[in-house]
Scaffold this motif. Structure first.
Motif, mmCIF file in Angstrom:
data_model
loop_
_atom_site.group_PDB
_atom_site.id
_atom_site.type_symbol
_atom_site.label_atom_id
_atom_site.label_comp_id
_atom_site.label_asym_id
_atom_site.label_seq_id
_atom_site.Cartn_x
_atom_site.Cartn_y
_atom_site.Cartn_z
ATOM 1 N N PHE A 276 -7.721 -0.769 2.743
ATOM 2 C CA PHE A 276 -8.227 -0.300 4.028
ATOM 3 C C PHE A 276 -9.513 -1.035 4.410
ATOM 4 N N ALA A 277 -10.402 -1.240 3.458
ATOM 5 C CA ALA A 277 -11.665 -1.924 3.745
ATOM 6 C C ALA A 277 -11.422 -3.353 4.211
ATOM 7 N N ILE A 278 -10.482 -4.038 3.568
ATOM 8 C CA ILE A 278 -10.159 -5.405 3.986
ATOM 9 C C ILE A 278 -9.572 -5.397 5.391
ATOM 10 N N TRP A 279 -8.606 -4.531 5.619
ATOM 11 C CA TRP A 279 -7.965 -4.473 6.934
ATOM 12 C C TRP A 279 -8.989 -4.107 8.013
ATOM 13 N N PHE A 280 -9.749 -3.066 7.786
ATOM 14 C CA PHE A 280 -10.724 -2.598 8.766
ATOM 15 C C PHE A 280 -11.801 -3.648 9.014
ATOM 16 N N GLY A 281 -12.275 -4.258 7.935
ATOM 17 C CA GLY A 281 -13.338 -5.253 8.070
ATOM 18 C C GLY A 281 -12.919 -6.440 8.919
ATOM 19 N N PHE A 282 -11.742 -6.976 8.654
ATOM 20 C CA PHE A 282 -11.282 -8.117 9.444
ATOM 21 C C PHE A 282 -10.850 -7.698 10.845
ATOM 22 N N ALA A 283 -10.122 -6.590 10.956
ATOM 23 C CA ALA A 283 -9.609 -6.191 12.262
ATOM 24 C C ALA A 283 -10.731 -5.831 13.230
ATOM 25 N N TYR A 284 -11.691 -5.059 12.763
ATOM 26 C CA TYR A 284 -12.761 -4.639 13.660
ATOM 27 C C TYR A 284 -13.995 -5.526 13.573
ATOM 28 N N GLY A 285 -14.085 -6.311 12.507
ATOM 29 C CA GLY A 285 -15.201 -7.248 12.406
ATOM 30 C C GLY A 285 -14.964 -8.481 13.256
ATOM 31 N N LEU A 286 -13.838 -9.150 13.008
ATOM 32 C CA LEU A 286 -13.527 -10.344 13.786
ATOM 33 C C LEU A 286 -12.923 -10.000 15.143
ATOM 34 N N GLY A 287 -12.279 -8.857 15.255
ATOM 35 C CA GLY A 287 -11.588 -8.510 16.487
ATOM 36 C C GLY A 287 -12.410 -7.747 17.495
ATOM 37 N N SER A 288 -13.662 -7.527 17.206
ATOM 38 C CA SER A 288 -14.472 -6.716 18.122
ATOM 39 C C SER A 288 -15.110 -7.516 19.245
ATOM 40 N N GLY A 289 -14.967 -8.830 19.195
ATOM 41 C CA GLY A 289 -15.602 -9.658 20.229
ATOM 42 C C GLY A 289 -14.744 -9.785 21.472
ATOM 43 N N ASN A 290 -15.168 -10.662 22.315
ATOM 44 C CA ASN A 290 -14.456 -10.960 23.551
ATOM 45 C C ASN A 290 -13.161 -11.720 23.217
ATOM 46 N N PRO A 291 -12.012 -11.256 23.694
ATOM 47 C CA PRO A 291 -10.745 -11.930 23.369
ATOM 48 C C PRO A 291 -10.681 -13.392 23.806
ATOM 49 N N THR A 292 -11.443 -13.771 24.795
ATOM 50 C CA THR A 292 -11.430 -15.176 25.212
ATOM 51 C C THR A 292 -12.137 -16.077 24.198
ATOM 52 N N GLU A 293 -12.917 -15.492 23.297
ATOM 53 C CA GLU A 293 -13.653 -16.266 22.299
ATOM 54 C C GLU A 293 -13.008 -16.217 20.913
ATOM 55 N N TYR A 294 -11.823 -15.642 20.795
ATOM 56 C CA TYR A 294 -11.147 -15.553 19.496
ATOM 57 C C TYR A 294 -10.796 -16.941 18.972
ATOM 58 N N THR A 295 -10.838 -17.068 17.670
ATOM 59 C CA THR A 295 -10.291 -18.255 17.014
ATOM 60 C C THR A 295 -8.900 -17.902 16.521
ATOM 61 N N TYR A 296 -8.075 -18.913 16.342
ATOM 62 C CA TYR A 296 -6.673 -18.682 15.998
ATOM 63 C C TYR A 296 -6.309 -19.389 14.704
ATOM 64 N N VAL A 297 -5.459 -18.740 13.923
ATOM 65 C CA VAL A 297 -4.923 -19.291 12.681
ATOM 66 C C VAL A 297 -3.404 -19.177 12.770
ATOM 67 N N PHE A 298 -2.729 -20.308 12.733
ATOM 68 C CA PHE A 298 -1.267 -20.357 12.864
ATOM 69 C C PHE A 298 -0.771 -19.632 14.109
ATOM 70 N N GLY A 299 -1.512 -19.711 15.171
ATOM 71 C CA GLY A 299 -1.119 -19.100 16.433
ATOM 72 C C GLY A 299 -1.485 -17.633 16.588
ATOM 73 N N PHE A 300 -2.013 -17.033 15.557
ATOM 74 C CA PHE A 300 -2.429 -15.631 15.604
ATOM 75 C C PHE A 300 -3.945 -15.561 15.718
ATOM 76 N N PRO A 301 -4.461 -14.543 16.391
ATOM 77 C CA PRO A 301 -5.917 -14.364 16.365
ATOM 78 C C PRO A 301 -6.387 -14.229 14.908
ATOM 79 N N ALA A 302 -7.536 -14.800 14.610
ATOM 80 C CA ALA A 302 -8.026 -14.820 13.224
ATOM 81 C C ALA A 302 -8.113 -13.419 12.634
ATOM 82 N N TRP A 303 -8.563 -12.442 13.430
ATOM 83 C CA TRP A 303 -8.681 -11.079 12.901
ATOM 84 C C TRP A 303 -7.331 -10.541 12.480
ATOM 85 N N PHE A 304 -6.284 -10.836 13.250
ATOM 86 C CA PHE A 304 -4.950 -10.351 12.923
ATOM 87 C C PHE A 304 -4.400 -11.080 11.701
ATOM 88 N N PHE A 305 -4.563 -12.390 11.659
ATOM 89 C CA PHE A 305 -4.067 -13.172 10.526
ATOM 90 C C PHE A 305 -4.703 -12.713 9.224
#
Length: 87
Positions: free
Chosen positions: A24-53
């Motif tokens: 849960f800590a890993i999922w929450f940390g990446f999902a809400y840590g990397l995913g809390s910013g502006n969606p236009t500024e997301y970085t992508y890994v293999f076509g997925f937003p980094a937070w999701f990947f």
């Protein structure tokens, strides 16, 4: 005298709870840590937003390896019959 199998089962249950908290800590940390910013500024890994990947794919692979290690290192086979001679 309490059966030794209960002590083993309780320890293994606590290990399972710790693994769930780590997952849960890993999922929450990446999902809400990397995913809390502006969606236009997301970085992508293999076509997925980094937070999701990282939260879904990399986190799942990490947890599979961690669970495999926990089972190999900390869990032990115990018999279900009433004899305690195997412990």
């Amino acid at each position: 005298m309490q059966d030794k199998r209960f002590k083993i089962a309780n320890r293994e249950a606590l290990i399972g709870i710790v693994l769930v908290v780590i997952n849960f800590a890993i999922w929450f940390g990446f999902a809400y840590g990397l995913g809390s910013g502006n969606p236009t500024e997301y970085t992508y890994v293999f076509g997925f937003p980094a937070w999701f990947f990282y939260s879904c794919f990399a986190g799942t692979i990490f947890m599979i390896v961690l669970i495999w290690l926990a089972i190999k290192l900390f869990f032990k086979d115990i018999p279900f019959d009433d004899e305690e001679e195997h412990l």
